[in-house]
Design an enzyme around this catalytic site. Structure first.
Site, PDB file in Angstrom:
ATOM      1  NE  ARG A  36      -4.265  -1.689   1.941  1.00  0.00           N
ATOM      2  CZ  ARG A  36      -5.246  -1.872   2.814  1.00  0.00           C
ATOM      3  NH1 ARG A  36      -5.152  -1.354   4.032  1.00  0.00           N
ATOM      4  NH2 ARG A  36      -6.320  -2.559   2.480  1.00  0.00           N
ATOM      5  CE  LYS A 197     -21.747 -17.286   6.348  1.00  0.00           C
ATOM      6  NZ  LYS A 197     -21.936 -16.629   7.665  1.00  0.00           N
ATOM      7  N   GLY A 354     -10.366  -9.270  -0.920  1.00  0.00           N
ATOM      8  CA  GLY A 354      -9.235  -9.923  -0.264  1.00  0.00           C
ATOM      9  C   GLY A 354      -8.935 -11.318  -0.764  1.00  0.00           C
ATOM     10  N   GLY A 377     -13.746  -3.251   0.902  1.00  0.00           N
ATOM     11  CA  GLY A 377     -15.126  -2.807   1.043  1.00  0.00           C
ATOM     12  C   GLY A 377     -15.539  -1.780   0.016  1.00  0.00           C
TER      13      GLY A 377
END
Length: 397
Positions: A36, A197, A354, A377
């Site tokens: 990063r 999920k 991720g 996110g």
């Protein structure tokens, strides 16, 4: 594109407040992965080259509005200096007299790092007073933290409204890649969505089936859709209570013209272990004690043929239990095909999340994708069609 870039700004002699994401892993005070930090280096260098003075704003961890030394950004100074190849000064706060003095005495070619913005509880409340205190330190605001753009915080949203604002190089690359993938893509468009999920990706699936031509579903999510089709999945990971929702998604896809691709064959084992005994079966023939751990070779062939038809690919989530060999086979084969098509100039490929990044890195395909987002996110919310506060603030600045 309603936002400005560094190229649109007069930076000469200006103090540039740069919101960055340097939330890197630390072990005993040592950075173990500087990815990063390296990715923001072009922004810092370009500001310096244009005669500007980079002043970095960032959060680190979740201190909850308290000053915690183990979450001080001071620990990152040596790594930042190596990445930027210049002197990096540190101010013990992101507002106030000390920070202002450090900003005003910064010399050409040097960088100033301000302390963790989340040491102030007001940061996560998007407090205008805290933003005003930050704005007093600079002349221009540059957001280079797409990964934090889904949060309306003082340093990502309110501050952008107080100064002339633009996107940094990393933010620019991210937004341009996502615009090419979902905003105005070249068709046909294929999305790969995997993971455990369905319940965590309902909004994503709902948005994608209105925008893509093919939607490939893999991982545990695919098992839930197989249940919705009345198929037995044995003891596989599946959200059986979500079968009606999965059936609704299948029906909606039919009405929008999106073709959902589910496995036609499966790799089944009795244990969730690497190199455990396994077999390839039709999705019609999963035994009661079977555990689906990957898509089978026929499914991979179908996915590859769809990639060959496509012009744009968006990828979020693996096709199987990629952490365990040989149940990474479907993910690896599909990823390598996407990489080869991209390398040949036949496909624009954008991936994020991720597990996705980890899987593509493990396959060796990551380097050839058009763009890989590490934003987590924010990437997911963009794919869901949501407005990101940090991006909206740049557009309105």
């Amino acid at each position: 594109m309603g936002w400005k870039t560094l190229d649109d700004m007069d930076l000469n002699g200006k103090r540039v407040l740069v919101r960055v994401d340097i939330n890197v892993p630390l072990v005993d005070g040592v950075v173990t992965d500087s990815t990063r930090i390296r990715r923001i280096a072009p922004t810092v260098r370009d500001i310096i080259a244009a005669g500007g003075f980079p002043i970095l704003l960032a959060h680190f961890g979740r201190p909850g509005g308290e000053r915690r030394e183990n979450l001080s950004l001071n620990q990152l100074v040596p790594t930042l200096e190596r990445a930027f190849e210049t002197k990096v000064h540190f101010a013990a706060d992101c507002v106030g007299a000390g920070a202002k003095e450090a900003a005003e005495t910064l010399q050409p070619g040097e960088v100033l790092l301000l302390e963790n913005t989340r040491f102030h509880a007001a940061e996560t409340k998007n407090d205008p007073e805290l933003a005003a205190g930050m704005a007093a330190l600079g002349d221009v605001y540059c957001n280079d933290a797409f990964s934090a753009a889904h949060r309306a915080h003082s340093s990502t949203e309110a501050l952008a409204r107080l100064l002339p604002a633009c996107a940094g190089r990393l933010m620019q690359a991210e937004l341009e890649a996502l615009e090419a993938a979902l905003g105005a893509p070249e068709r046909p468009v294929t999305a790969v969505v995997g993971g455990a999920k369905v319940s965590t990706k309902l909004e994503l699936l709902g948005n994608l089936i209105e925008k893509v031509d093919y939607l490939v579903i893999g991982g545990g999510m695919a098992n839930t859709f197989l249940v919705a089709q009345g198929k037995n999945v044995g003891v596989s990971l599946a959200e059986r209570i979500m079968k009606d929702t999965a059936a609704e998604i299948l029906a909606k896809a039919d009405s929008t013209g999106c073709k959902i691709i589910l496995p036609s064959d499966i790799v089944v084992a009795k244990k969730f272990e690497a190199h455990t005994e396994h077999e390839v079966l039709s999705t019609e023939n999963c035994p009661e004690d079977g555990m689906i751990l990957d898509a089978g070779p026929a499914s991979v062939e179908q996915i590859i043929s769809i990639f060959e038809e496509s012009k744009t690919l968006i990828w979020n989530g693996p096709l199987g239990a990629f952490e365990l060999e040989p149940f990474d086979a479907a993910t690896n084969a599909a990823a390598l095909k996407a990489a080869a098509l991209t390398r040949a100039g036949l496909l624009t490929s954008v991936a994020g999340g991720g597990d996705t990044v980890a899987a593509l890195n493990a396959s060796g395909a990551a380097g050839d994708f058009t763009y890989i987002s590490t934003a987590g996110g924010a990437f997911l919310e963009w794919m869901e069609g949501k407005t990101l506060p940090g991006v909206a603030a740049l557009e309105q600045a």
